[in-house]
Motif scaffolding. Structure first.
Motif, PDB file in Angstrom:
ATOM      1  N   ALA A 621     -15.994  -6.847  -0.646  1.00  0.00           N
ATOM      2  CA  ALA A 621     -17.008  -6.397   0.309  1.00  0.00           C
ATOM      3  C   ALA A 621     -16.388  -5.519   1.395  1.00  0.00           C
ATOM      4  O   ALA A 621     -16.939  -4.467   1.758  1.00  0.00           O
ATOM      5  N   LEU A 622     -15.247  -5.929   1.932  1.00  0.00           N
ATOM      6  CA  LEU A 622     -14.581  -5.136   2.975  1.00  0.00           C
ATOM      7  C   LEU A 622     -14.157  -3.776   2.444  1.00  0.00           C
ATOM      8  O   LEU A 622     -14.328  -2.750   3.117  1.00  0.00           O
ATOM      9  N   ALA A 623     -13.584  -3.758   1.252  1.00  0.00           N
ATOM     10  CA  ALA A 623     -13.111  -2.493   0.678  1.00  0.00           C
ATOM     11  C   ALA A 623     -14.272  -1.530   0.455  1.00  0.00           C
ATOM     12  O   ALA A 623     -14.137  -0.313   0.675  1.00  0.00           O
ATOM     13  N   LEU A 624     -15.412  -2.044   0.015  1.00  0.00           N
ATOM     14  CA  LEU A 624     -16.586  -1.190  -0.170  1.00  0.00           C
ATOM     15  C   LEU A 624     -17.046  -0.602   1.160  1.00  0.00           C
ATOM     16  O   LEU A 624     -17.332   0.600   1.267  1.00  0.00           O
ATOM     17  N   GLU A 625     -17.112  -1.436   2.182  1.00  0.00           N
ATOM     18  CA  GLU A 625     -17.527  -0.957   3.500  1.00  0.00           C
ATOM     19  C   GLU A 625     -16.526   0.062   4.050  1.00  0.00           C
ATOM     20  O   GLU A 625     -16.917   1.088   4.617  1.00  0.00           O
ATOM     21  N   ASN A 626     -15.237  -0.238   3.887  1.00  0.00           N
ATOM     22  CA  ASN A 626     -14.207   0.690   4.357  1.00  0.00           C
ATOM     23  C   ASN A 626     -14.240   2.006   3.606  1.00  0.00           C
ATOM     24  O   ASN A 626     -13.911   3.063   4.154  1.00  0.00           O
ATOM     25  N   TYR A 627     -14.654   1.954   2.347  1.00  0.00           N
ATOM     26  CA  TYR A 627     -14.744   3.163   1.528  1.00  0.00           C
ATOM     27  C   TYR A 627     -15.852   4.084   2.006  1.00  0.00           C
ATOM     28  O   TYR A 627     -15.837   5.287   1.772  1.00  0.00           O
ATOM     29  N   GLY A 628     -16.830   3.502   2.689  1.00  0.00           N
ATOM     30  CA  GLY A 628     -17.949   4.285   3.193  1.00  0.00           C
ATOM     31  C   GLY A 628     -19.273   3.923   2.567  1.00  0.00           C
ATOM     32  O   GLY A 628     -20.279   4.596   2.811  1.00  0.00           O
ATOM     33  N   ILE A 629     -19.303   2.851   1.750  1.00  0.00           N
ATOM     34  CA  ILE A 629     -20.561   2.404   1.158  1.00  0.00           C
ATOM     35  C   ILE A 629     -21.382   1.697   2.240  1.00  0.00           C
ATOM     36  O   ILE A 629     -20.935   0.708   2.824  1.00  0.00           O
ATOM     37  N   GLU A 630     -22.569   2.196   2.490  1.00  0.00           N
ATOM     38  CA  GLU A 630     -23.390   1.651   3.565  1.00  0.00           C
ATOM     39  C   GLU A 630     -24.201   0.439   3.143  1.00  0.00           C
ATOM     40  O   GLU A 630     -24.509  -0.424   3.967  1.00  0.00           O
ATOM     41  N   ASP A 631     -24.561   0.366   1.868  1.00  0.00           N
ATOM     42  CA  ASP A 631     -25.432  -0.714   1.394  1.00  0.00           C
ATOM     43  C   ASP A 631     -24.610  -1.779   0.676  1.00  0.00           C
ATOM     44  O   ASP A 631     -24.538  -1.803  -0.559  1.00  0.00           O
ATOM     45  N   VAL A 632     -23.958  -2.649   1.461  1.00  0.00           N
ATOM     46  CA  VAL A 632     -23.192  -3.768   0.913  1.00  0.00           C
ATOM     47  C   VAL A 632     -23.793  -5.054   1.475  1.00  0.00           C
ATOM     48  O   VAL A 632     -23.696  -5.341   2.667  1.00  0.00           O
ATOM     49  N   ASP A 633     -24.451  -5.811   0.618  1.00  0.00           N
ATOM     50  CA  ASP A 633     -25.118  -7.054   0.998  1.00  0.00           C
ATOM     51  C   ASP A 633     -24.274  -8.200   0.456  1.00  0.00           C
ATOM     52  O   ASP A 633     -24.345  -8.549  -0.721  1.00  0.00           O
ATOM     53  N   PHE A 634     -23.456  -8.796   1.319  1.00  0.00           N
ATOM     54  CA  PHE A 634     -22.507  -9.821   0.895  1.00  0.00           C
ATOM     55  C   PHE A 634     -22.774 -11.124   1.642  1.00  0.00           C
ATOM     56  O   PHE A 634     -22.997 -11.125   2.848  1.00  0.00           O
ATOM     57  N   ALA A 635     -22.766 -12.232   0.920  1.00  0.00           N
ATOM     58  CA  ALA A 635     -22.922 -13.539   1.548  1.00  0.00           C
ATOM     59  C   ALA A 635     -22.244 -14.608   0.706  1.00  0.00           C
ATOM     60  O   ALA A 635     -22.232 -14.540  -0.526  1.00  0.00           O
ATOM     61  N   THR A 636     -21.677 -15.600   1.394  1.00  0.00           N
ATOM     62  CA  THR A 636     -21.187 -16.799   0.732  1.00  0.00           C
ATOM     63  C   THR A 636     -22.223 -17.897   0.931  1.00  0.00           C
ATOM     64  O   THR A 636     -22.951 -17.907   1.927  1.00  0.00           O
ATOM     65  N   VAL A 637     -22.296 -18.823  -0.004  1.00  0.00           N
ATOM     66  CA  VAL A 637     -23.361 -19.828   0.029  1.00  0.00           C
ATOM     67  C   VAL A 637     -22.739 -21.223   0.055  1.00  0.00           C
ATOM     68  O   VAL A 637     -22.050 -21.634  -0.872  1.00  0.00           O
ATOM     69  N   TRP A 638     -22.998 -21.908   1.145  1.00  0.00           N
ATOM     70  CA  TRP A 638     -22.420 -23.227   1.392  1.00  0.00           C
ATOM     71  C   TRP A 638     -22.948 -24.252   0.389  1.00  0.00           C
ATOM     72  O   TRP A 638     -24.113 -24.258   0.025  1.00  0.00           O
ATOM     73  N   GLY A 639     -22.040 -25.108  -0.088  1.00  0.00           N
ATOM     74  CA  GLY A 639     -22.426 -26.187  -0.977  1.00  0.00           C
ATOM     75  C   GLY A 639     -22.459 -25.823  -2.438  1.00  0.00           C
ATOM     76  O   GLY A 639     -22.638 -26.689  -3.283  1.00  0.00           O
ATOM     77  N   TYR A 640     -22.301 -24.547  -2.753  1.00  0.00           N
ATOM     78  CA  TYR A 640     -22.340 -24.098  -4.139  1.00  0.00           C
ATOM     79  C   TYR A 640     -20.933 -23.977  -4.711  1.00  0.00           C
ATOM     80  O   TYR A 640     -19.992 -23.606  -4.006  1.00  0.00           O
ATOM     81  N   GLY A 641     -20.845 -24.221  -6.013  1.00  0.00           N
ATOM     82  CA  GLY A 641     -19.630 -23.948  -6.743  1.00  0.00           C
ATOM     83  C   GLY A 641     -19.754 -22.635  -7.486  1.00  0.00           C
ATOM     84  O   GLY A 641     -20.283 -21.651  -6.973  1.00  0.00           O
ATOM     85  N   HIS A 642     -19.302 -22.632  -8.740  1.00  0.00           N
ATOM     86  CA  HIS A 642     -19.265 -21.416  -9.542  1.00  0.00           C
ATOM     87  C   HIS A 642     -20.603 -21.251 -10.236  1.00  0.00           C
ATOM     88  O   HIS A 642     -20.819 -21.722 -11.357  1.00  0.00           O
ATOM     89  N   THR A 643     -21.532 -20.565  -9.581  1.00  0.00           N
ATOM     90  CA  THR A 643     -22.900 -20.471 -10.078  1.00  0.00           C
ATOM     91  C   THR A 643     -23.564 -19.227  -9.520  1.00  0.00           C
ATOM     92  O   THR A 643     -22.937 -18.454  -8.788  1.00  0.00           O
ATOM     93  N   GLU A 644     -24.830 -19.012  -9.832  1.00  0.00           N
ATOM     94  CA  GLU A 644     -25.586 -17.869  -9.324  1.00  0.00           C
ATOM     95  C   GLU A 644     -26.084 -18.213  -7.928  1.00  0.00           C
ATOM     96  O   GLU A 644     -27.256 -18.481  -7.690  1.00  0.00           O
ATOM     97  N   ALA A 645     -25.156 -18.210  -6.990  1.00  0.00           N
ATOM     98  CA  ALA A 645     -25.406 -18.745  -5.658  1.00  0.00           C
ATOM     99  C   ALA A 645     -26.392 -17.887  -4.879  1.00  0.00           C
ATOM    100  O   ALA A 645     -26.230 -16.676  -4.783  1.00  0.00           O
ATOM    101  N   GLU A 646     -27.407 -18.518  -4.328  1.00  0.00           N
ATOM    102  CA  GLU A 646     -28.375 -17.856  -3.462  1.00  0.00           C
ATOM    103  C   GLU A 646     -28.644 -18.746  -2.257  1.00  0.00           C
ATOM    104  O   GLU A 646     -28.751 -19.962  -2.391  1.00  0.00           O
ATOM    105  N   ILE A 647     -28.756 -18.158  -1.081  1.00  0.00           N
ATOM    106  CA  ILE A 647     -29.029 -18.932   0.129  1.00  0.00           C
ATOM    107  C   ILE A 647     -30.422 -19.528   0.061  1.00  0.00           C
ATOM    108  O   ILE A 647     -30.633 -20.707   0.353  1.00  0.00           O
ATOM    109  N   THR A 648     -31.389 -18.729  -0.311  1.00  0.00           N
ATOM    110  CA  THR A 648     -32.753 -19.191  -0.550  1.00  0.00           C
ATOM    111  C   THR A 648     -33.301 -18.452  -1.755  1.00  0.00           C
ATOM    112  O   THR A 648     -32.817 -17.380  -2.120  1.00  0.00           O
ATOM    113  N   GLY A 649     -34.322 -19.002  -2.367  1.00  0.00           N
ATOM    114  CA  GLY A 649     -35.017 -18.307  -3.428  1.00  0.00           C
ATOM    115  C   GLY A 649     -34.349 -18.393  -4.784  1.00  0.00           C
ATOM    116  O   GLY A 649     -33.356 -19.085  -4.979  1.00  0.00           O
ATOM    117  N   ASN A 650     -34.909 -17.648  -5.709  1.00  0.00           N
ATOM    118  CA  ASN A 650     -34.494 -17.629  -7.102  1.00  0.00           C
ATOM    119  C   ASN A 650     -33.617 -16.410  -7.372  1.00  0.00           C
ATOM    120  O   ASN A 650     -33.879 -15.317  -6.868  1.00  0.00           O
TER     121      ASN A 650
END
Length: 668
Positions: A621-650
């Motif tokens: 995520a940092l490298a993309l932002e540093n490269y100049g990419i403006e649309d980087v939507d990055f989040a970590t999700v608490w309580g999740y392991g190795h899965t399709e992690a989402e904060i809310t929703g499907n």
């Protein structure tokens, strides 16, 4: 001429010679250095420069699914000289509204694109094209060979759905990404025959699929792949870059993954031999040197560094603080989005466990089944009275796979753990964030159980905390986190928390779930050992592990393997670069500005996973932002392991919403 155009962030010098540049371009400052990055608009293709012997889509051979109102074709070759003619095909699924059809009377239809057809906010010309990359453990992925209702999840939204077969790690890197690039090139080559905008191609995947999606998104039109694309007869003269990438838990940046793992998770290792401890410590120290040479910057332009510390290995400095703040932000987002009473079993911290529901169209169950010992799988099939051949699983339709999965229990073949993506998503209403994976009790006594899916070995449960209870308040949940020692401080007035150290978080919620070394295993047992091997063999490939292993019993074996070249004479360093997004993104890398990088990125990771270091996704995520990419939507999700992690929703719905939002914003 093709009627399509596309826009990507790139250096103008990289554009393929077959493309005519317009005079219109804009520049933006690269936050990681003083150089400029250029957003170049490419115009119509010069068809005289497109080279291929492949036919375009035959519009007299469309099939139709009346239930979902979808026209589709299967088994289209995207490689003129394939290494695996059955595997290297793609299938296309198009909403009925985008087609004008004539019934041929034999079950097929002759179709033309209907430019006036609309679905939602899209027309046949503006519809985005989505391509799932379902390659857990860098395994193979077979294209759909029959109609799948998975496609309707996307066609109902007005998307074009493309299922492409990809070679797996037994073919060696860069086979999987090469095939994806060839499929993307074919879609552009036949763009005037099918609906959809080649400006708006999005790839998505989880784990190894998320990793290869990230590579595809960062390496668009990279010359490193040219010989491999030529080998399989890919279309030339068209771009293989994409507009967007959705990556869940991408196990990527393999060039530095072993170092990162030991720096982040190595403190939780116990009972290492003297040689193993030497290697682990050496890798952690080497990671600090790497980070300090990388030049990553935070949003304020501060260069992130690691410093020596009184405890641990380089557990201080601005980079360390950034990782610690990322963990705290993840916990605080969880607290803000969780309604109490809260059932902890719905998001029990699974360490390296796999679970959750893959986005529709995102499961690769046939690929996973193909990775299991075929003799043992056949025994289960025979016992269930099914007329199926285990060796042909990858060719079976979705309905056949569903029938198989409903009648056999494959957990016994995978260390007791279900396949990635098999468990359904969805937590109890009003409690855990929607989409959370079902949890299991985390107990230190359970660390001996091993999961081996796609040859990726993990301890099945690793956390020393049991967080499966019901908590009536946030304070009760924090008390559970502090059950063994106080490492989380909570302010009830602001509903925010801080942690004492990254090491404590790792100790209690993210301990190492892979043996040393995590990706280049000392016994060559991991999937990545095969990924960088030749002809299906497994080798040592990580030069950093080799350096740390000097003076140990492993030194000679590493030295021999690192001299390996593949059938095209390419050395390991080059092949590893081809599978490392930061090779193309980092300003200090030789590969910087040598590719067309995707404009839109969405990255989600279960922060508790033990499959890769937290720094893997953070650095991306940092490298993309540093490269100049403006649309980087990055989040970590608490309580999740190795899965399709989402904060809310499907996961599927969130992906669809993100694609829509990205394209809506781009048109403003």
């Amino acid at each position: 001429m093709s009627k399509k155009k596309w826009i990507f962030t790139a250096s103008a010098a990289l554009l393929a010679s077959a493309v005519i540049l317009t005079a219109c371009s804009t520049t933006s400052k690269d936050s990681s250095s003083t150089k400029e990055t250029t957003t170049v608009q490419t115009s119509k293709l010069s068809t005289g420069d497109v080279t291929t012997t492949l036919d375009k889509v035959d519009n007299t051979k469309w099939l139709y699914n009346a239930d979902d109102k979808v026209y589709y074709q299967i088994g289209i070759s995207y490689a003129a000289t394939p290494t695996d003619a059955d595997q290297q095909t793609l299938s296309i699924f198009v909403p009925e509204a985008y087609m004008t059809a004539k019934d041929n009377g034999d079950g097929t239809y002759t179709c033309e694109v209907n430019p006036k057809g609309t679905v939602g906010n899209y027309t046949a010309e503006s519809a985005p094209i989505v391509i799932p990359i379902n390659t857990p453990g860098y395994s193979a992925m077979s294209a759909l060979t029959a109609y799948s209702s998975d496609a309707a999840t996307y066609t109902n939204e007005g998307f074009i759905y493309v299922s492409a077969g990809l070679r797996g790690r037994d073919s060696g890197a860069p086979g999987g990404v090469t095939d994806a690039k060839a499929a993307i090139r074919y879609i552009r080559y036949t763009a005037d025959e099918i609906a959809g905008s080649t400006d708006s191609i999005f790839v998505y995947g989880m784990s190894g699929g998320g990793a290869q999606s990230a590579i595809i998104g960062s390496s668009g039109d990279s010359a490193l792949y040219d010989d491999y694309l030529t080998e399989i007869g890919a279309v030339t003269g068209v771009s293989d870059a994409v507009a967007g990438v959705m990556a869940w838990c991408p196990v990527t940046s393999l060039d530095t993954a072993d170092m990162a793992y030991e720096w982040n998770l190595g403190s939780s290792r116990t009972d290492l031999s003297e040689d193993e401890q030497t290697i682990s410590d050496g890798l952690a120290e080497a990671y600090a040197e790497y980070i300090n040479s990388l030049g990553l910057k935070d949003s304020d332009g501060n260069t992130l560094k690691l410093e020596k510390s009184d405890t641990g290995i380089y557990q201080a400095g601005s980079y360390y603080d950034y990782i610690k703040e990322t963990i705290e932000s993840s916990l605080n987002t969880f607290l803000a989005n969780t309604t109490f009473p809260y059932d902890g079993s719905s998001t029990s911290s699974g360490g390296g466990m796999m679970g959750g529901g893959m986005p529709s169209g995102g499961m690769n169950i046939s690929g996973l089944l193909s990775s299991i010992d075929s003799t043992k799988l056949q025994e289960l099939i025979d016992a269930a009275g099914l007329d199926m051949d285990a060796s042909q699983i990858s060719t079976y339709s979705e309905d056949q796979i569903k029938e198989l999965m409903s009648k056999i229990d494959i957990s016994s073949l995978m260390g007791g753990a279900g396949p990635s993506g098999q468990a359904p998503s969805g937590a109890p209403s009003g409690q855990a964030p929607s989409g959370a994976p079902s949890g299991t009790e985390s107990s230190e006594e359970a660390t001996t159980s091993i999961e081996d899916v796609d040859n990726i070995q993990r301890t099945e449960t690793t956390s020393s905390l049991d967080l499966t209870g019901t908590y009536n308040s946030a304070q009760e949940y924090i008390d559970a986190l502090n059950a063994e020692s106080e490492w989380v401080t909570y302010d009830e007035k602001t509903n925010t928390a801080t942690i004492t150290s990254v090491a404590d978080f790792v100790k209690y919620l993210k301990p190492a779930s892979k043996a040393l070394a995590a990706f280049d295993a000392l016994d060559k047992s991991q999937g990545e050992n095969q990924l960088f091997g030749v002809d299906g063999t497994s080798i040592h490939w990580d030069s950093y592990v080799a350096e740390a292993a000097k003076g140990t019993d492993y030194e000679d074996d590493f030295a021999t393997d690192l001299e390996t070249t593949d059938s095209l004479g390419t050395d390991l360093t080059t092949r590893i670069n081809m599978y490392s997004p930061l090779y193309y993104l980092a300003s200090t890398s030789d590969g910087a500005n040598s590719s067309n990088v995707a404009s839109y990125w969405r990255i989600r990771t279960g922060i508790n996973q033990g499959d890769t270091a937290l720094s893997t996704e953070v650095n991306l995520a940092l490298a993309l932002e540093n490269y100049g990419i403006e649309d980087v939507d990055f989040a970590t999700v608490w309580g999740y392991g190795h899965t399709e992690a989402e904060i809310t929703g499907n996961a599927s719905e969130n992906f669809i919403d993100w694609v829509n939002e990205s394209l809506e914003n781009s048109s403003k």
